[in-house]
Design an enzyme around this catalytic site. Sequence first.
Site, PDB file in Angstrom:
ATOM      1  N   GLY A  84     -16.296 -12.698   7.333  1.00 36.25           N
ATOM      2  CA  GLY A  84     -17.473 -12.945   6.493  1.00 36.25           C
ATOM      3  C   GLY A  84     -17.444 -14.347   5.931  1.00 36.25           C
ATOM      4  N   ASP A 138     -18.845  -6.455  -0.046  1.00 30.37           N
ATOM      5  CA  ASP A 138     -20.276  -6.505  -0.370  1.00 30.37           C
ATOM      6  C   ASP A 138     -20.534  -6.034  -1.795  1.00 30.37           C
ATOM      7  OD1 ASP A 138     -21.209  -7.363   2.266  1.00 30.37           O
ATOM      8  OD2 ASP A 138     -20.310  -5.479   2.896  1.00 30.37           O
ATOM      9  N   GLY A 183     -20.914  -7.589   7.260  1.00 23.08           N
ATOM     10  CA  GLY A 183     -20.736  -8.463   8.431  1.00 23.08           C
ATOM     11  C   GLY A 183     -20.398  -7.694   9.697  1.00 23.08           C
ATOM     12  N   GLU A 226     -11.455  -4.177   9.745  1.00 21.63           N
ATOM     13  CA  GLU A 226     -11.010  -4.537   8.389  1.00 21.63           C
ATOM     14  C   GLU A 226     -10.229  -3.395   7.755  1.00 21.63           C
ATOM     15  OE1 GLU A 226     -14.593  -7.646   7.232  1.00 21.63           O
ATOM     16  OE2 GLU A 226     -14.863  -5.526   6.815  1.00 21.63           O
TER      17      GLU A 226
HETATM   18  C1  5RP Z   1     -17.649  -7.882   6.916  1.00 22.16           C
HETATM   19  C2  5RP Z   1     -17.393  -7.626   5.472  1.00 22.16           C
HETATM   20  C3  5RP Z   1     -17.492  -8.789   4.556  1.00 22.16           C
HETATM   21  O1  5RP Z   1     -16.279  -8.940   3.922  1.00 22.16           O
HETATM   22  C4  5RP Z   1     -18.571  -8.530   3.576  1.00 22.16           C
HETATM   23  O2  5RP Z   1     -19.755  -8.265   4.290  1.00 22.16           O
HETATM   24  C5  5RP Z   1     -18.769  -9.711   2.647  1.00 22.16           C
HETATM   25  O3  5RP Z   1     -19.292 -10.767   3.373  1.00 22.16           O
HETATM   26  P1  5RP Z   1     -19.561 -12.190   2.718  1.00 22.16           P
HETATM   27  O4  5RP Z   1     -18.250 -12.719   2.293  1.00 22.16           O
HETATM   28  O5  5RP Z   1     -20.203 -12.974   3.830  1.00 22.16           O
HETATM   29  O6  5RP Z   1     -20.505 -11.982   1.557  1.00 22.16           O
HETATM   30  O7  5RP Z   1     -17.108  -6.540   5.042  1.00 22.16           O
HETATM   31  O8  5RP Z   1     -17.615  -6.693   7.646  1.00 22.16           O
END
Ligand code: 5RP
Length: 222
Positions: free
Chosen positions: A26, A83, A96, A102
Amino acid sequence: MNTKKLAAEQAVEEITDGMTVGLGTGSTAYYAIEKLGERVKEGLQIRAVATSKRSEEQARELGIPIVPFAEVKRIDITVDGADEVDDNLELIKGGGGALLREKIVAARSDRMIVIVGENKMVSTLGQFPLPVEIVPFAHEWTLEALESLDLNPGLRMDGDQPYVTDNGNYIADCRAEAIPDPAALHAKLNDIPGVVENGLFVSMAHTVVVGREDGSVQTLRR
Ligand code: 5RP
């Protein structure tokens, strides 16, 4: 103020010589990998595994040694974004699309450090649509099962085709409004045939590093 970068750079300070590091995915994890790359160029000796093809690519470009999963028994620290983070440090992840990898990497980690800007902090999870990774086979039935839990699932799209994860699966973005009991919903979701994994990370974050608009950084520990 770049609150993501603030949090990311602070978290990378925790990484020391000899560690095996999990690299998140992300835009916030991007800053952490960038900083780690700088530290490796300065002589930091680490090895890493990545949670997505794009994070692995970024790490390789920066000279961060990526090792095969088979060579890793435990990960010392994983640094990843989120998020949403609630008052109990429970998380929604997967915006993401990398939630499955993850979660696999976080589960192998002695410490998961979550890096966020202060806008991601909430008292109760659920404003952000909860990503659920589902298999393409009969995905319409899996969406129906999610619908029956009142989750208003929407198949994530990439143009006019379903979005496909690094694992060849689809994502259903679910709108629960409020998730007061993340552990209970987590269990219900993973009980549905066709669901591979969901974006609730329950009791997984050890530390949350929050970058604030005033330039300060707050560290919350479980
Ligand atoms: C990807 C994720 C990210 O860590 C999450 O979406 C946060 O993204 P960003 O740092 O772009 O705000 O879980 O799968």
